[in-house]
Design an enzyme around this catalytic site. Structure first.
Site, mmCIF file in Angstrom:
data_model
loop_
_atom_site.group_PDB
_atom_site.id
_atom_site.type_symbol
_atom_site.label_atom_id
_atom_site.label_comp_id
_atom_site.label_asym_id
_atom_site.label_seq_id
_atom_site.Cartn_x
_atom_site.Cartn_y
_atom_site.Cartn_z
ATOM 1 C CG ASP A 83 45.789 43.263 36.420
ATOM 2 O OD1 ASP A 83 44.809 44.024 36.476
ATOM 3 O OD2 ASP A 83 46.790 43.507 35.730
ATOM 4 C CG HIS A 89 44.262 43.420 32.757
ATOM 5 N ND1 HIS A 89 44.035 42.833 31.533
ATOM 6 C CD2 HIS A 89 45.535 43.857 32.722
ATOM 7 C CE1 HIS A 89 45.129 42.896 30.799
ATOM 8 N NE2 HIS A 89 46.061 43.525 31.515
#
Length: 525
Positions: A57, A126
């Protein structure tokens, strides 16, 4: 070990969940992630680390904006390129470690680049690879020669984690990495013994084994996390990404005998108690089989304070039958917010590098016959004093304890930490729709799970061709299946074979299998 520099000691800067680009369009908080990322890289340069290790992320969005990518490239070029020589060597086969890259070798050994601080990173949930080419933002950085993306697994039958073998003097590190995989699928693969961590052939006990993972560590459901006992006990240290609460001091798992460091995020992305814990990164020293984690407090992180109020706990102040009770509650909340602002100001004065406006969250439990007041009017008073004026107050009612006692349920745990709100996943909604829909609109070629994953890609990650690619892919596989089965061109026979194909597909999805004999392949896991 002592942190003194010598030719046998690795110095590694450890960080996770930087979430570059989070709230980049917000006029107050828009630059927070970029400023803190620069601070992290500055710590790496000042401490003259051997390399930076990121636990996923790095980006907040799967398709980061041009501004975010540009800022990231600018920072990496500024802090990680230079003439300072890299003091460690790689002993493993880099074509295996970086086999999915167009340039399958570590960036500091590229004759066209001048790297002073190598960066190694796995991807998170993500910034995971998506689309037809299965690319992610980290692949752009890797192609540019500014980052080494490792720990990527594309197989759904079996995961073999091959370590990057590093040596500095007499210290040898086996660096394992596993980028984010849907927790339920990875849980099932661990249970089915489909995940293997490969060990060096020579002197396997002489290596310091470092594993970087990006999954749920805390239990969110029966299989929606990865239990620590699933990991191999020969590991020395696990750097656990994804969880945002900072628990960077290594914690020993007494069963597996390894240590776990959870650096947490470097930016507040959710207004929850875990995010209010002081943010740190780690300076990891490794010499031989010994290690030491030095905590480094991040000074540019915006201060965040959160408190809970239970109105029913103050019967002397609030009576739901009083016509002026709402005004009394509002005045009480204002008093609480002012105290939180005072605390935040005292903390900020100790460090001028911190942003001026703090993040404030006051959660108000109004169960017991009370009514919430207007949050919009309340927030107007703090427009110029806090970074999040629109969501300072969060009203909720804690779940009522049922009279019927269930043996397997602990209701105290259910009400102890009120949820911020229920999150529904796109794929769950799609599955629910088709399971309850009329028979004439039920799926016959696609599975609810596959369709749900495709819709999630379309909605969450803006993969505009996800559904079209799924339909095209499954149609071609079905046609190939029918041809190889030499199915007669009769509608009833085709329907029968089509049902067989779908049942086999569902079986494969449930058991994580690929049956090449019947030309059935997994898709959108």
């Amino acid at each position: 070990i002592t942190p003194a520099d010598d030719e046998d000691t690795f110095k590694i800067l450890v960080a996770t969940d930087i979430h570059l680009g989070y709230m980049e369009k917000d006029p107050v908080r828009g630059n927070d992630t970029f400023v803190t990322f620069n601070e992290i890289l500055d710590h790496a340069r000042k401490n003259e680390v051997d390399f930076i290790l990121l636990g996923g992320d790095l980006f907040h969005d799967n398709k980061p904006s041009r501004k975010t990518v540009h800022s990231c490239l600018e920072s990496l070029r500024k802090y990680c390129m230079g003439d300072r020589p890299v003091q460690f060597e790689i002993l493993s086969d880099q074509a295996v470690n970086f086999h999915y890259s167009k340039f399958p070798w570590v960036n500091y050994q590229d004759e066209n680049l001048n790297i002073s601080i190598p960066v190694f990173s796995i991807h998170g949930n993500h910034d995971d690879p998506t689309g037809a080419d299965a690319l992610c933002a980290l692949d752009i950085l890797s192609c540019a020669g500014l980052l080494n993306h490792f720990g990527r697994s594309t197989s759904v039958e079996k995961i073999d984690i091959s370590p990057i073998l590093l040596r500095k003097g007499r210290t040898k590190i086996a660096l394992y990495g596993l980028g984010a995989i849907p927790d339920e699928r990875l849980y099932r693969m661990f249970v089915n013994k489909q995940v293997t961590m490969l060990r060096p052939k020579e002197d396997e006990d002489s290596w310091f084994n470092l594993f970087v993972i990006h999954q749920n560590r805390s239990k969110h459901g029966a299989t929606n996390y990865i239990p620590e006992q699933f990991l191999d006990d020969f590991i020395n240290l696990v750097v656990w990404g994804h969880e945002h609460e900072c628990k960077i001091a290594p914690f020993k798992n007494e069963q597996q005998r390894f240590y776990i460091s959870q650096p947490g995020s470097s930016v507040v992305t959710s207004l929850s108690p875990g995010e209010a814990v002081k943010k740190h990164i780690g300076l990891l020293h490794v010499k031989g089989k010994k290690m030491k984690m030095e905590k480094i407090a991040l000074e540019t992180v915006r201060t965040f304070h959160i408190e809970d109020i239970v109105l029913a706990d103050h019967p002397d102040l609030f009576n739901p039958d009083n016509p002026n009770v709402t005004q009394a509650i509002q005045a009480f909340c204002m008093e609480k917010v002012e105290l939180m602002l005072d605390t935040a100001e005292r903390e900020r004065l100790g460090n001028p590098r911190q942003p001026e406006k703090p993040i404030i969250r006051l959660r108000v439990d109004y169960a017991g016959g009370f009514e919430p007041f207007s949050v919009h009017r309340f927030s107007q008073k703090y427009m110029h004093r806090v970074a999040n004026p629109k969501d300072i107050i969060h009203f909720f009612r804690r779940r009522e304890q049922k009279e019927k006692k269930e043996i397997d349920l602990n209701f105290e745990k259910l009400v102890s930490r009120p949820a911020e709100g229920t999150t529904l996943r796109v794929e769950d909604l799609v599955k629910q729709y088709f399971q309850t829909a009329e028979k004439k609109v039920q799926l016959s070629l696609l599975t609810e799970r596959g369709m749900g994953e495709a819709v999630q890609e379309f909605v969450d990650k803006e993969e505009k061709d996800a559904i079209e690619e799924l339909v095209k892919f499954q149609l071609e596989k079905t046609q190939k299946f029918l041809k190889e089965r030499r199915t007669d061109a009769v509608e009833e026979k085709i329907d029968e074979e089509k049902k067989l194909f779908c049942s086999l597909s569902v079986h494969c999805l449930k058991n994580n299998l690929v049956r090449k004999k019947d030309c059935i392949y997994l898709f959108f896991y």
